[in-house]
Design a protein around this motif. Structure first.
Motif, short mmCIF file in Angstrom:
data_model
loop_
_atom_site.label_atom_id
_atom_site.label_comp_id
_atom_site.label_asym_id
_atom_site.label_seq_id
_atom_site.Cartn_x
_atom_site.Cartn_y
_atom_site.Cartn_z
N TYR A 43 43.78 26.76 46.32
CA TYR A 43 42.68 27.48 45.67
C TYR A 43 42.85 28.99 45.82
O TYR A 43 42.69 29.74 44.84
CB TYR A 43 41.34 27.03 46.27
CG TYR A 43 40.19 27.90 45.86
CD1 TYR A 43 39.64 27.80 44.59
CD2 TYR A 43 39.65 28.85 46.74
CE1 TYR A 43 38.59 28.62 44.20
CE2 TYR A 43 38.61 29.66 46.37
CZ TYR A 43 38.08 29.54 45.09
OH TYR A 43 37.05 30.35 44.71
N LEU A 44 43.17 29.45 47.03
CA LEU A 44 43.36 30.88 47.25
C LEU A 44 44.54 31.41 46.42
O LEU A 44 44.46 32.51 45.86
CB LEU A 44 43.58 31.18 48.72
CG LEU A 44 42.37 31.05 49.62
CD1 LEU A 44 42.75 31.33 51.07
CD2 LEU A 44 41.25 31.98 49.18
N ASP A 46 45.64 30.18 43.58
CA ASP A 46 45.19 30.18 42.19
C ASP A 46 44.32 31.39 41.91
O ASP A 46 44.47 32.06 40.89
CB ASP A 46 44.44 28.88 41.89
CG ASP A 46 43.90 28.85 40.47
OD1 ASP A 46 44.72 29.00 39.53
OD2 ASP A 46 42.68 28.69 40.29
N GLN A 47 43.40 31.68 42.82
CA GLN A 47 42.51 32.83 42.63
C GLN A 47 43.26 34.15 42.69
O GLN A 47 42.96 35.08 41.95
CB GLN A 47 41.40 32.83 43.69
CG GLN A 47 40.42 31.69 43.56
CD GLN A 47 39.67 31.77 42.24
OE1 GLN A 47 39.11 32.79 41.89
NE2 GLN A 47 39.66 30.66 41.52
N SER A 48 44.26 34.24 43.56
CA SER A 48 44.95 35.51 43.77
C SER A 48 45.87 35.90 42.62
O SER A 48 46.18 37.07 42.45
CB SER A 48 45.74 35.48 45.08
OG SER A 48 46.82 34.59 44.97
N GLN A 50 45.24 35.32 39.34
CA GLN A 50 44.55 35.41 38.05
C GLN A 50 44.46 36.84 37.53
O GLN A 50 44.65 37.08 36.34
CB GLN A 50 43.15 34.80 38.15
CG GLN A 50 43.18 33.29 38.23
CD GLN A 50 41.80 32.68 38.29
OE1 GLN A 50 40.80 33.38 38.22
NE2 GLN A 50 41.76 31.37 38.42
N SER A 51 44.15 37.77 38.40
CA SER A 51 44.03 39.17 37.99
C SER A 51 44.09 40.06 39.23
O SER A 51 43.93 39.57 40.36
CB SER A 51 42.70 39.40 37.26
OG SER A 51 41.62 39.27 38.15
N SER A 54 40.81 39.67 41.16
CA SER A 54 40.67 38.44 41.94
C SER A 54 41.58 38.48 43.17
O SER A 54 41.23 37.94 44.22
CB SER A 54 40.96 37.21 41.09
OG SER A 54 42.30 37.22 40.63
N LYS A 57 39.74 40.41 45.67
CA LYS A 57 38.64 39.60 46.19
C LYS A 57 39.15 38.62 47.25
O LYS A 57 38.51 38.43 48.29
CB LYS A 57 37.96 38.84 45.06
CG LYS A 57 36.70 38.10 45.49
CD LYS A 57 36.12 37.29 44.35
CE LYS A 57 35.40 38.21 43.39
NZ LYS A 57 34.65 37.45 42.36
N VAL A 58 40.30 38.02 47.00
CA VAL A 58 40.90 37.10 47.98
C VAL A 58 41.28 37.86 49.24
O VAL A 58 41.03 37.39 50.36
CB VAL A 58 42.12 36.36 47.37
CG1 VAL A 58 42.91 35.63 48.45
CG2 VAL A 58 41.67 35.38 46.30
#
Length: 126
Positions: A43-44, A46-48, A50-51, A54, A57-58
């Motif tokens: 999940y981390l 995938d989030q990292s 994206q943009s 993001s 944010k991670v």
């Protein structure tokens, strides 16, 4: 029908395992911890990717004190599981099976995981 003085129940808080037994038990626990961390790590990741926002944010989330503790726990789990796994592979090859060498191997696992964890933690902090 049982004979002798076999325990009726096992109180895990009263059992004193020898060091090789503790290493074996910790190897299993660290395997479970690492397995359970896989979905969160995916999940981390995938989030990292994206943009840039993001990713930031991670990074911000991983800098929280609780997450720093979780990261150290995962690093310890990885180090312990790795070195204890090598020890078990050697035992499968019938190296270190005797009581004294099993105890020595267990101490070496503890030493190696401690050194590895300290190098990683203090290497990142500097």
């Amino acid at each position: 029908m049982t004979t002798g003085k076999r325990p009726v129940y096992l109180n895990l808080l009263k059992i004193r395992l020898p060091l090789p037994g503790v290493i074996s038990f910790a190897h299993r626990i660290t395997g479970v911890i690492l397995f359970l961390a896989i979905p969160f790590a995916v999940y981390l990741l995938d989030q990292s990717v994206q943009s840039p926002q993001s990713f930031a944010k991670v990074q911000q989330m991983l800098d929280q004190p609780l997450m720093l503790f979780v990261q150290v726990l995962l690093l310890w789990s990885l180090a312990h599981h790795f070195f204890a796994g090598i020890r078990f592979l050697l035992i499968d090859a019938e190296i270190g099976v005797e009581k004294t060498s099993a105890r020595t191997g267990s101490w070496l696992v503890l030493l190696a995981e401690t050194i590895t964890l300290l190098v990683i933690v203090f290497g990142v902090a500097l």
